[in-house]
Design a protein around this motif. Sequence first.
Motif, short mmCIF file in Angstrom:
data_model
loop_
_atom_site.label_atom_id
_atom_site.label_comp_id
_atom_site.label_asym_id
_atom_site.label_seq_id
_atom_site.Cartn_x
_atom_site.Cartn_y
_atom_site.Cartn_z
N VAL A 265 0.86 -1.18 0.00
CA VAL A 265 0.00 0.00 0.00
C VAL A 265 0.90 1.23 0.00
N MET A 266 0.71 2.10 -1.01
CA MET A 266 1.43 3.36 -1.10
C MET A 266 0.46 4.49 -0.79
N SER A 267 0.86 5.39 0.08
CA SER A 267 0.00 6.52 0.39
C SER A 267 0.85 7.77 0.53
N SER A 268 0.19 8.93 0.46
CA SER A 268 0.92 10.19 0.58
C SER A 268 -0.02 11.26 1.11
N SER A 269 0.58 12.27 1.74
CA SER A 269 -0.18 13.44 2.21
C SER A 269 0.80 14.58 2.37
N HIS A 270 0.28 15.79 2.45
CA HIS A 270 1.15 16.94 2.62
C HIS A 270 1.79 16.94 4.00
N SER A 271 1.03 16.53 5.00
CA SER A 271 1.55 16.37 6.36
C SER A 271 0.68 15.32 7.05
N TYR A 272 0.92 15.07 8.32
CA TYR A 272 0.16 14.04 9.01
C TYR A 272 -1.32 14.37 9.13
N GLY A 273 -1.69 15.65 9.02
CA GLY A 273 -3.09 16.03 9.16
C GLY A 273 -3.79 16.24 7.83
N GLY A 274 -3.05 16.07 6.72
CA GLY A 274 -3.63 16.35 5.42
C GLY A 274 -4.40 15.19 4.83
N GLU A 275 -5.04 15.45 3.70
CA GLU A 275 -5.78 14.41 2.99
C GLU A 275 -4.81 13.33 2.52
N THR A 276 -5.17 12.08 2.75
CA THR A 276 -4.32 10.95 2.39
C THR A 276 -4.81 10.32 1.09
N ARG A 277 -3.89 10.12 0.16
CA ARG A 277 -4.17 9.41 -1.09
C ARG A 277 -3.45 8.08 -1.02
N SER A 278 -4.12 7.01 -1.37
CA SER A 278 -3.48 5.69 -1.26
C SER A 278 -3.86 4.81 -2.43
N ARG A 279 -3.00 3.83 -2.70
CA ARG A 279 -3.25 2.85 -3.76
C ARG A 279 -2.39 1.63 -3.47
N ALA A 280 -2.77 0.51 -4.02
CA ALA A 280 -1.98 -0.72 -3.89
C ALA A 280 -1.11 -0.88 -5.13
N VAL A 281 0.15 -1.24 -4.93
CA VAL A 281 1.06 -1.46 -6.06
C VAL A 281 1.66 -2.86 -5.94
N GLU A 282 1.94 -3.45 -7.08
CA GLU A 282 2.61 -4.74 -7.07
C GLU A 282 4.03 -4.57 -6.53
N TYR A 283 4.49 -5.59 -5.81
CA TYR A 283 5.81 -5.52 -5.19
C TYR A 283 6.89 -5.20 -6.22
N ARG A 284 6.78 -5.79 -7.40
CA ARG A 284 7.80 -5.61 -8.44
C ARG A 284 7.89 -4.16 -8.90
N GLU A 285 6.79 -3.41 -8.76
CA GLU A 285 6.82 -2.01 -9.15
C GLU A 285 7.72 -1.20 -8.22
N MET A 286 7.80 -1.63 -6.97
CA MET A 286 8.62 -0.91 -6.01
C MET A 286 10.02 -1.50 -5.89
N VAL A 287 10.14 -2.80 -5.95
CA VAL A 287 11.43 -3.48 -5.81
C VAL A 287 11.60 -4.43 -6.99
N GLN A 288 12.55 -4.13 -7.85
CA GLN A 288 12.77 -4.96 -9.04
C GLN A 288 13.77 -6.06 -8.70
N PRO A 289 13.35 -7.33 -8.77
CA PRO A 289 14.19 -8.44 -8.30
C PRO A 289 15.55 -8.52 -8.97
N GLU A 290 15.64 -8.08 -10.22
CA GLU A 290 16.91 -8.20 -10.95
C GLU A 290 17.87 -7.05 -10.66
N ASP A 291 17.45 -6.06 -9.88
CA ASP A 291 18.26 -4.89 -9.60
C ASP A 291 19.29 -5.20 -8.52
N SER A 292 20.56 -5.21 -8.91
CA SER A 292 21.63 -5.54 -7.96
C SER A 292 21.83 -4.44 -6.91
N GLU A 293 21.31 -3.25 -7.17
CA GLU A 293 21.42 -2.16 -6.21
C GLU A 293 20.30 -2.22 -5.15
N HIS A 294 19.26 -3.02 -5.42
CA HIS A 294 18.13 -3.17 -4.49
C HIS A 294 17.44 -1.84 -4.22
#
Length: 519
Positions: A265-294
């Motif tokens: 789950v990825m979410s974001s807001s301007h600060s802790y009291g702001g409107e939160t936007r969230s969405r689910a992303v596939e793990y591979r979108e965030m961490v690419q298994p073939e990336d040696s830099e991780h």
Amino acid sequence: MAAEVAAAVSDLVARTEVRRQESSSALDPKERAKRGQYFTPAPAADFIASLARLASTGPIRILDPGAGAGSLTASLVSRILQGQPEVHLSVTACENDPQLHETLSATLEDCARTVEALGGRVETTLVKDDFIAWATQAEGLFGEARGPFDIVIMNPPYKKLAAGSRERMAVTTACTETSNLYSAFMALGIHLLAPGGQLVAITPRSFANGPYFRPFRKYLLDRMHIDRVHLFEARNKVFADTDVLQENVIFSATRTDAPDRGPIVMSSSHSYGGETRSRAVEYREMVQPEDSEHFIHISADEEDAQLAATHASLPATLATIECQVSTGRVVDFRSKEHLRPDPEAGAVPLIYPLHMRDGGIRWPVPGAKKNNAIALNPDTEKMTFPSGYYVVVKRLSSKEEKRRVVAAVFDPDVTPCARIGFENHVNVFHSAGAGLPKELARGLCLWLNSTLLDRLIRRFSGHTQVNATDLRNLRYPGKDQLQAIGGEWIEGGWPDQEKLDDLVERHLESAEPPSPGEA
């Protein structure tokens, strides 16, 4: 009963916030900066605690390393009590600042009274010691093992660790190599987690990329499933009473040995009291298994996801455009005897960030605080490059600069010389240690100064340093495209940002999808 619980936990958090504010104002700001202390305001602490996943049965073992005034502990205990007022808790809080021991002790006692008043049970332990020293001792004074813990919640100190320091060597021996206190705290938190236990933390975003955090990223990703990542658009909105500009993330992750990694789950807001936007992303979108830099690619929203797709669609890597990028070879404080303030016979240009202006190199700069030249001799020749076209990128961008990446072309016709020195505060694009074709160098410079490239690199980089590793891991327009962009270079002039972006985007529209060999 619900009303009684709500009132009790609200009072607990309020009293803790008063203690935090009093401690924050009482402590010397210079001492706080030296320790890397940034106290967590109550609203932020409540938000962080809300990410914790709670066990439905059995006692819950909590660790708060670097606990400060105890804000995170109080918020987490309050959150648990709202769902389980008769819970059994074990709370361990570590703090090595003697000025905070009385305050933290008061918070722990307040937590215990609140839990017991609602029918629960709690044991609290205040560790008046350095967390790294405490966590890396195999056994306690009376033979008790450290942990394991079900929840580790933290706002760790942010401070570099010297290569030969006791703390850094202790963390390396216990779990992994790392270069900063905050990642050392996270690594040890993971080390002390029970299977299925959860780490919840607010930290600088810089661990997600860059070479210095590579071993820590591998350690984290090998042992933890990232459950959620929350991105704040401005750290100074979260830590409003401190002068902190580092970009932050809050994340939660679960200790697991299973190889499968599910959506995040990825979410974001301007600060802790702001409107939160969230969405689910596939793990591979965030961490690419073939990336040696991780690298951990943090996409805050759909716009970021589109940027990721744009980046993936670029047709080339540095290898396919026959380019390399290296950090400047001249480390000035190690070469003092060879440096010259002004050009002279037997010396060659030495390029610092101060020589970069409007896409080109202005050399020399008379009266500059830095040197303009380096003597050419057998000791320094290996530090220099042969004359040619090079693209130079600042390694550190100032807060005033609008772009994260600032690039310029070294033109041998503008600055005639036999060889050139590039100082360590710049990165240099070259071809096997020699210059680039003129049009390619110019096109690459324009691309690196584009708004699109700036957005791409900000997407995964949370700090103002531009490492050569970051530049190597980017994708690029094709060689023909870069040369075509460079062909529109304006001699003696530099386009404004809008014209530069229009030029780059016009040529990118002709991009073809990357072939399997280039992907």
